[in-house]
Design a protein around this motif. Structure first.
Motif, mmCIF file in Angstrom:
data_model
loop_
_atom_site.group_PDB
_atom_site.id
_atom_site.type_symbol
_atom_site.label_atom_id
_atom_site.label_comp_id
_atom_site.label_asym_id
_atom_site.label_seq_id
_atom_site.Cartn_x
_atom_site.Cartn_y
_atom_site.Cartn_z
ATOM 1 N N ILE A 182 65.606 -6.883 -55.051
ATOM 2 C CA ILE A 182 67.022 -6.930 -55.432
ATOM 3 C C ILE A 182 67.408 -5.676 -56.191
ATOM 4 C CG2 ILE A 182 67.206 -9.449 -55.464
ATOM 5 C CD1 ILE A 182 66.635 -9.385 -58.462
ATOM 6 N N ARG A 200 62.727 -6.536 -47.411
ATOM 7 C CA ARG A 200 63.177 -6.926 -48.755
ATOM 8 C C ARG A 200 63.005 -8.417 -49.040
ATOM 9 N NH1 ARG A 200 68.675 -3.457 -49.841
ATOM 10 N NH2 ARG A 200 67.817 -1.450 -49.223
ATOM 11 N N LEU A 201 62.404 -9.165 -48.112
ATOM 12 C CA LEU A 201 62.229 -10.602 -48.318
ATOM 13 C C LEU A 201 60.956 -11.074 -47.631
ATOM 14 C CD1 LEU A 201 63.513 -13.329 -49.304
ATOM 15 C CD2 LEU A 201 64.492 -13.508 -47.015
ATOM 16 N N TRP A 202 60.040 -11.615 -48.421
ATOM 17 C CA TRP A 202 58.815 -12.205 -47.876
ATOM 18 C C TRP A 202 58.715 -13.621 -48.382
ATOM 19 C CZ3 TRP A 202 53.796 -10.095 -45.977
ATOM 20 C CH2 TRP A 202 53.965 -8.884 -45.304
ATOM 21 N N ARG A 203 58.335 -14.533 -47.496
ATOM 22 C CA ARG A 203 58.115 -15.920 -47.896
ATOM 23 C C ARG A 203 56.828 -16.392 -47.248
ATOM 24 N NH1 ARG A 203 62.750 -18.967 -46.335
ATOM 25 N NH2 ARG A 203 63.674 -18.283 -48.279
ATOM 26 N N SER A 224 61.789 -11.425 -53.337
ATOM 27 C CA SER A 224 63.064 -10.825 -52.953
ATOM 28 C C SER A 224 63.244 -9.514 -53.695
ATOM 29 C CB SER A 224 64.230 -11.748 -53.325
ATOM 30 O OG SER A 224 64.070 -13.019 -52.766
ATOM 31 N N THR A 258 58.448 -16.896 -52.633
ATOM 32 C CA THR A 258 59.387 -15.989 -51.994
ATOM 33 C C THR A 258 59.532 -14.761 -52.877
ATOM 34 O OG1 THR A 258 60.617 -17.805 -50.985
ATOM 35 C CG2 THR A 258 61.759 -15.682 -51.172
ATOM 36 N N VAL A 262 61.925 -6.846 -58.126
ATOM 37 C CA VAL A 262 61.446 -7.874 -57.219
ATOM 38 C C VAL A 262 61.426 -9.189 -57.999
ATOM 39 C CG1 VAL A 262 58.994 -7.437 -57.671
ATOM 40 C CG2 VAL A 262 59.677 -8.535 -55.532
ATOM 41 N N THR A 295 62.389 -23.687 -46.316
ATOM 42 C CA THR A 295 61.749 -22.854 -47.346
ATOM 43 C C THR A 295 60.265 -22.648 -47.064
ATOM 44 O OG1 THR A 295 61.280 -24.745 -48.779
ATOM 45 C CG2 THR A 295 63.375 -23.579 -49.138
ATOM 46 N N GLU A 345 60.073 -9.594 -44.065
ATOM 47 C CA GLU A 345 61.093 -8.568 -43.896
ATOM 48 C C GLU A 345 60.900 -7.520 -44.990
ATOM 49 O OE1 GLU A 345 64.802 -10.680 -44.056
ATOM 50 O OE2 GLU A 345 64.373 -11.807 -42.225
#
Length: 160
Positions: free
Chosen positions: A25, A13-16, A23, A21, A35, A5, A11
């Motif tokens: 959706i 649609r996904l950042w961490r 996302s 995080t 989001v 994690t 990305e």
């Protein structure tokens, strides 16, 4: 061994990163997107909000650094305010004058799931404890209940 994690992901649609995080959706309520901002280690998102549609009006706009930074700031502020609100509801105080004395009455609630409890206390202007009694966690602290408790000699209040 690294914690999965804690890996930085960037990305569309996904950042961490930075303990959060983001996302993107599908919004279940309509045709749009949302989001979800989740703090590392949390089971549920701290904040869910609408997300902008892309140019094709079907897919979401991709996440980027500026948007992620704004989302982290917003979610962090939301969590901070929620924690402050919870603290304020669990630790209340009110200052009252009884006779010639100025006292501050405190209600501290322990919201334990199995055995919730609360303590009502009174302190003088020098912060010395005048009285302390256990009360139901549902006790309502307000000006009239504080004055009534003090005027009654700090006897344990009847269950409300």
């Amino acid at each position: 061994m690294t914690d999965p994690t804690s890996e930085k992901i960037q990305e569309p649609r996904l950042w961490r990163d930075a303990g959060w995080t983001a996302s993107v959706i599908k919004n279940e309520d309509d045709d749009g997107w949302a989001v979800a901002m989740t703090k590392d280690g949390a089971a549920e998102p701290a904040l869910v909000g609408p997300w902008t549609m892309g140019r094709d009006k079907k897919n979401p706009k991709p996440l980027d650094g500026a948007a992620f930074s704004t989302l982290v700031k917003t979610a962090s502020e939301f969590v901070r305010r929620s924690e402050q609100q919870l603290h304020a509801s669990l630790h209340q105080s009110i200052a009252v004058t009884v006779g010639e004395a100025r006292i501050t009455v405190h209600l501290d609630i322990n919201p334990d799931e199995d055995n919730p409890s609360a303590v009502l206390s009174a302190r003088d202007e020098g912060d010395d404890v005048l009285a302390e009694v256990r009360v139901a966690p549902s006790f309502k602290l307000n000006r009239s209940s504080a004055v009534a408790w003090a005027e009654g000699g700090f006897a344990r209040p009847a269950a409300q």
